[in-house]
Design an enzyme around this catalytic site. Structure first.
Site, PDB file in Angstrom:
ATOM      1  N   ASP A 123       0.846  -1.192   0.000  1.00 34.48           N
ATOM      2  CA  ASP A 123       0.000   0.000   0.000  1.00 34.48           C
ATOM      3  C   ASP A 123       0.879   1.238   0.000  1.00 34.48           C
ATOM      4  OD1 ASP A 123       0.853   0.364   2.620  1.00 34.48           O
ATOM      5  OD2 ASP A 123      -1.015  -0.321   3.527  1.00 34.48           O
ATOM      6  N   ASN A 131      -5.206  11.832   1.808  1.00 36.46           N
ATOM      7  CA  ASN A 131      -6.639  12.034   1.589  1.00 36.46           C
ATOM      8  C   ASN A 131      -7.197  13.113   2.507  1.00 36.46           C
ATOM      9  OD1 ASN A 131      -7.432  10.422  -0.552  1.00 36.46           O
ATOM     10  ND2 ASN A 131      -7.771   8.614   0.714  1.00 36.46           N
ATOM     11  N   ASP A 140      -7.443   9.851  -5.340  1.00 37.94           N
ATOM     12  CA  ASP A 140      -7.831   9.043  -6.502  1.00 37.94           C
ATOM     13  C   ASP A 140      -6.872   9.262  -7.670  1.00 37.94           C
ATOM     14  OD1 ASP A 140      -9.937   8.011  -5.115  1.00 37.94           O
ATOM     15  OD2 ASP A 140     -11.484   9.197  -6.132  1.00 37.94           O
ATOM     16  N   ASP A 166      -6.170   1.593  -1.030  1.00 39.51           N
ATOM     17  CA  ASP A 166      -4.852   1.882  -1.604  1.00 39.51           C
ATOM     18  C   ASP A 166      -3.950   0.653  -1.527  1.00 39.51           C
ATOM     19  OD1 ASP A 166      -4.671   2.093   1.239  1.00 39.51           O
ATOM     20  OD2 ASP A 166      -2.735   3.110   1.022  1.00 39.51           O
TER      21      ASP A 166
END
Length: 268
Positions: A123, A131, A140, A166
């Site tokens: 990840d 975020n 995104d 993710d």
């Protein structure tokens, strides 16, 4: 006019000539091999046709040739491809979705159980903070940019899928743990200067004693180890314990069951 679009060389001189003179795809030998009507891409721009060959016989029931009915199924074919895309591909990243990457893993383990396979589970480090501070749209965009950047540097036989959020899963057929670690380190080396991010990557190699879920659990444990050691790196499951992954999985399950039994006793 429609036939001329499909076969620009078609004229009255083509009467009586072999079908494969018009296109190699129309070879009677090739067409007769299919139990179901084969799909052919013909014309410019290409359209998709189902080919329905039928033997042509004389009055003594002797084969003297073949007739061919071409049914334009372009719209149906395109719709089927779109549905397949929705069912198999993650819309944001263009990678295999979770269901498909796990299906590839299951099929590999069933079909080639004695050949090496390693998995990378990884990840993006501190993705939640990205975020929270810059918004989910930026997050995104990062995920969408990461997928092609890394995909271009994977071995040709690799499968790459979005595992969730993710988190990503890469299957590396024919690679042992050390080779998979080299791939993992290369991915981190690429992502840091190119995308200004780092990855925590767990590496695990499959062996016959492992189920699919146990293999993924091994990779998840290695991913956790990479984070414990400071992130921005890869870690192999073999570094974690001097015991098989199945032992760790069973130990974890026993520990959880033990806690649940203790809680039941306390509450009784």
């Amino acid at each position: 006019a429609r036939a001329r679009m499909i076969f620009p060389q078609l004229s009255h001189h083509a009467m009586g000539r072999r079908l494969d003179d018009l296109s190699p795809l129309l070879s009677p030998t090739l067409l007769s091999r299919h139990e179901t009507p084969p799909l052919l891409a013909l014309g410019q721009p290409a359209r998709w046709f189902e080919a329905h060959p039928h033997p042509l016989q004389n009055r003594w029931q002797q084969d003297i040739g073949m007739t061919l009915l071409l049914q334009d199924v372009t719209e149906r074919y395109q719709l089927q491809q779109q549905l397949k895309q929705f069912a198999e591909i993650d819309a944001l990243t263009g990678l295999l979705n979770r269901r498909m990457i796990l299906q590839h893993l299951a099929l590999w383990l069933q079909a080639t159980p004695v050949r090496p396979l390693s998995v990378l589970l990884f990840d993006i480090d501190n993705f939640k903070q990205l975020n929270d501070s810059r918004g989910h749209l930026v997050g995104d965009e990062m995920l969408a940019a990461l997928a092609p950047a890394l995909h271009a540097h994977l071995p040709q036989q690799a499968w790459f899928g979005r595992y969730g959020g993710d988190e990503f899963l890469i299957l590396l057929p024919e690679l042992n743990e050390s080779a998979a670690l080299a791939v993992a380190n290369q991915l981190n080396h690429i992502s840091q200067p190119l995308l200004a991010i780092s990855l925590s990557i767990g590496v695990a190699q499959w062996h016959l004693a492992l189920s699919q879920n146990e293999l993924l659990h091994c990779a998840d444990q290695a991913l956790y180890l990479a984070k414990q050691q400071g992130r921005a790196q890869a870690a192999a499951f073999s570094w974690l314990e001097n015991q098989p992954c199945t032992t760790l999985v069973k130990s974890s399950a026993a520990e959880i069951n033990g806690r649940m039994e203790s809680e039941l006793l306390l509450n009784s």
